[in-house]
Each structure stands twice: as structure tokens, then as C-alpha cells.
Design an enzyme around this catalytic site. Structure first.
Site, PDB file in Angstrom:
ATOM      1  N   GLU A  34      98.919 -27.355 -52.425  1.00 20.44           N
ATOM      2  CA  GLU A  34      98.522 -28.439 -51.516  1.00 20.44           C
ATOM      3  C   GLU A  34      98.812 -28.092 -50.067  1.00 20.44           C
ATOM      4  OE1 GLU A  34     100.661 -32.145 -51.988  1.00 20.44           O
ATOM      5  OE2 GLU A  34      99.288 -33.219 -50.665  1.00 20.44           O
ATOM      6  N   LYS A  40      94.892 -28.933 -54.241  1.00 19.54           N
ATOM      7  CA  LYS A  40      94.968 -30.317 -53.768  1.00 19.54           C
ATOM      8  C   LYS A  40      94.693 -30.282 -52.275  1.00 19.54           C
ATOM      9  CE  LYS A  40      97.918 -34.403 -53.607  1.00 19.54           C
ATOM     10  NZ  LYS A  40      98.712 -35.274 -54.482  1.00 19.54           N
TER      11      LYS A  40
HETATM   12  P1  13P Z   1      98.920 -39.539 -50.697  1.00 21.72           P
HETATM   13  O1  13P Z   1      97.672 -39.718 -51.542  1.00 21.72           O
HETATM   14  O2  13P Z   1      99.655 -40.808 -50.452  1.00 21.72           O
HETATM   15  O3  13P Z   1      98.636 -38.738 -49.456  1.00 21.72           O
HETATM   16  O4  13P Z   1      99.933 -38.682 -51.559  1.00 21.72           O
HETATM   17  C1  13P Z   1      99.487 -37.614 -52.281  1.00 21.72           C
HETATM   18  C2  13P Z   1     100.526 -36.580 -52.338  1.00 21.72           C
HETATM   19  O5  13P Z   1     100.998 -36.247 -53.395  1.00 21.72           O
HETATM   20  C3  13P Z   1     100.948 -35.936 -51.100  1.00 21.72           C
HETATM   21  O6  13P Z   1     101.698 -34.815 -51.391  1.00 21.72           O
END
Ligand code: 13P
Length: 335
Positions: free
Chosen positions: A177, A219
Site C-alpha cells: 500500500e 492497495k
Molecule cells: P481508509 O479506507 O480509511 O483510508 O483506510 C484504509 C487503510 O487500511 C489505510 O491503510
């Protein structure tokens, strides 16, 4: 764990019409969310809240996996059933946040680098024994004056690649991510440029570290206007630019991409995903891994009468899962 098993898990995470619920807030982050609705941040309140979420009836119809925090992976329902068992019984894969948070990058004021590689091999072994099938590591890229630096992008992507290698060695699917933050007054084109550079750096690093892309999930943050930008791009533009950016930087061998919500409203998060999935053929399934956009409404309801409001809060979680599941197929209709 074989290569096939990693690929199988990754594919299950992005099964048609399903996505992920992120409930992996660290204790500091969940405290902020609880403070916002006047709930005390005790271990029991955190456990009860996560029990409410994870025991939502039929959640597995639209949710393929849930990302947990270390504490939550070890917790059980009030009746004593481990959360991981509740999840597996519902067809929901247990995931675990393994990074130790984004810390200031020395020498680069205002920029962050995510920590947590030391000791990760041993922690992953334990998480695997506890039932985790996938993991998450979040890097944070900030847009600002003279930011982000190439150093910040590359340091974060290098860490993501090292994390991914350790995950795959342990038979756990890495969710990588690189979040480009919405904070700031930059326009959507700036967000496009930074997201593209970041994704290219990330997939370069994954290649250098021999990562099996078939057993990896991205992600991603969407390409959006900065929160304070006077000109806010509409749904179609966000969907179009996000898709174009992903197509230019993400290899087609990846089994799927899930989005974070990053501070978008519930409706925007769903509408953007839906619009992208209505834009014709693409190399990978596009789904969701929302935290706030899955939970905010339910948390508000639950906070008013905790035990008394479990059912109405769960109805809300289910409705958000269904809407986002439909959006993952391009079948969501507003209202
Ligand atoms: P949000 O969808 O609230 O941004 O959180 C997702 C997430 O896991 C961020 O690391």
C-alpha cells in the site's frame, strides 16, 4: 506454502463482487476514531467494537478478507470464539497489519518513511500460526512544496519490497500500500503524476526483490484532487485518471487492485469504484479495502448505545459491504 497457494489466496481476496474491510487501526488511530464519537478507548471497547463488525450476519457475501491489528488477531468474541475462527467460518480471510507506522524521514522535513522490517520474519511466522493469510504494509507519500522527494518515494518502495519478500517467504500474501495522501491544495494532475512515479518505483522495487506478482495485491489510492484544491474533479474524471494511471504503471500479471478510501465520503468511495468498473475491460479486478468508508456510519450508530445498537450498526456495515461489492462489479446504483 507453494506459489500456487499464494496465488490462490490473492485471487480469493479479489473474488468477483467481494472486497476487504480494513479494521487494522493501531491503538492510537482507533483512539482518535473513538474520541470522535465519545467512546473510551479501552481494550474491552476495542474488542466489543471489532466483535460487532466481524459478526455482522452474511458479511462474507461481500467481504473476502478483513485486515486486523495485532491486538485484534489475538482476541475472541464475548462467548470465547477466536475472531479468526469467526472469520474463517464466514469465509473471510484474516489479514494483519504488520508495519510499525510512518515515521519522520531523517533529512527530509515533512516526509515519512514506514518502519517495521526489524524482526518481521519472526512476527510473520507467528501471524501465520495465528491464522493470518495476508498482510498489509502502508507507506505514506505526502504532496507539498518540493514534496515528495525521490528519496522518500524510493525509500518507502524499497521497504515495501523487503516486506513483500518476507511475507511470501512465510506463505502470506503481501498487500502493498503506497498511499498518496489527499491532504493539500494540489490539483488532480499533480496527484496523477506523483501516483504514477510512486507506482513505477514500487513495481521496480518488487521486481528487484524477486516478488511473485501473482501472489501480491496492490492497495492503491485513487487519483483525486487535493482536499483543499478549489477545483474538485468529478466522479468520471477521478475514475478515468485513476484507471489510466494504473494501466500505465501496474503490470497485468497482478491478480487484483483494491483501493483505500483515504478520507473520501462513503458515497464518493463507492461511486468512484463503480465508475471505474463500468469503464470496460481492464487487466485486473478492481475492488475495495476501505477502512473509514466501511465503518464510519456504523461507528456513529454503535457509539450511541453500544450493546443496544449492535443490530442497527451491523445492518449499516452490511449495507456498506453490499454497496461496495456491487461497485466492484460496476453494478451499484445511487440510492
Ligand atoms: P481508509 O479506507 O480509511 O483510508 O483506510 C484504509 C487503510 O487500511 C489505510 O491503510
Amino acid at each position: 506454502m507453494s506459489i500456487d497457494q499464494l496465488a490462490e489466496t490473492a485471487q480469493a481476496m479479489v473474488a468477483p463482487g467481494k472486497g476487504i474491510i480494513a479494521i487494522d487501526e493501531s491503538t492510537a488511530t482507533i483512539k482518535k476514531r473513538f474520541d470522535g464519537v465519545g467512546i473510551e478507548c479501552t481494550e474491552e471497547n476495542r474488542r466489543a467494537y471489532r466483535e460487532m463488525l466481524l459478526t455482522t450476519p452474511k458479511l462474507g457475501d461481500y467481504i473476502s478478507g478483513a485486515i486486523l491489528y495485532d491486538e485484534t488477531l489475538r482476541q475472541s468474541t464475548k462467548a470465547g470464539v477466536p475472531f479468526t475462527k469467526v472469520m474463517m467460518d464466514a469465509g473471510i480471510l484474516p489479514g494483519i497489519k504488520v508495519d510499525m507506522g510512518a515515521k519522520p524521514l531523517a533529512g527530509f522535513p515533512g516526509e515519512l518513511v514506514t518502519e517495521g522490517l526489524d524482526g518481521l520474519r519472526d512476527r510473520l511466522k507467528e501471524y501465520g500460526r495465528l491464522g493470518a493469510r495476508f498482510a498489509k504494509w502502508r507507506a505514506v507519500i505526502t504532496i507539498g512544496e518540493d514534496m515528495p522527494s525521490g528519496t522518500c518515494i524510493d525509500a518507502n518502495c524499497h521497504a515495501l519490497a523487503r516486506y513483500a519478500a518476507l511475507c511470501q517467504e512465510a506463505g502470506i500474501v503481501p498487500m502493498v500500500e503506497p498511499e498518496v495522501l489527499m491532504d493539500g491544495d494540489h490539483d488532480i494532475d499533480t496527484c496523477y503524476e506523483i501516483t504514477e512515479v510512486t507506482l513505477r518505483s514500487l513495481f521496480g522495487a518488487l521486481y528487484e526483490h524477486n516478488i511473485l506478482l501473482e501472489g501480491t495485491i496492490l492497495k492503491a489510492s485513487m487519483v483525486v484532487s487535493g482536499k483543499d484544491c478549489p477545483e474538485q474533479a468529478g466522479i468520471e474524471e477521478v475514475a478515468e485518471l485513476t484507471l489510466r494511471c494504473l494501466k500505465s504503471a501496474v503490470p497485468a500479471t497482478l491478480p487484483g487492485i483494491v483501493f483505500l478510501s483515504g478520507g473520501q465520503s462513503d458515497e464518493h468511495a463507492t461511486a468512484h469504484l463503480n465508475a471505474m468498473n463500468q469503464m470496460g475491460a481492464k487487466p485486473w479486478p478492481l475492488s475495495f479495502s476501505y477502512g473509514r468508508a466501511m465503518q464510519s456510519a456504523a461507528l456513529k450508530l454503535w457509539s450511541k448505545d453500544m450493546a443496544g445498537n449492535v443490530k442497527s450498526a451491523q445492518d449499516t456495515v452490511f449495507a456498506r459491504a453490499r454497496d461496495n461489492g456491487l461497485a466492484a462489479m460496476g453494478q451499484w446504483k445511487k440510492g
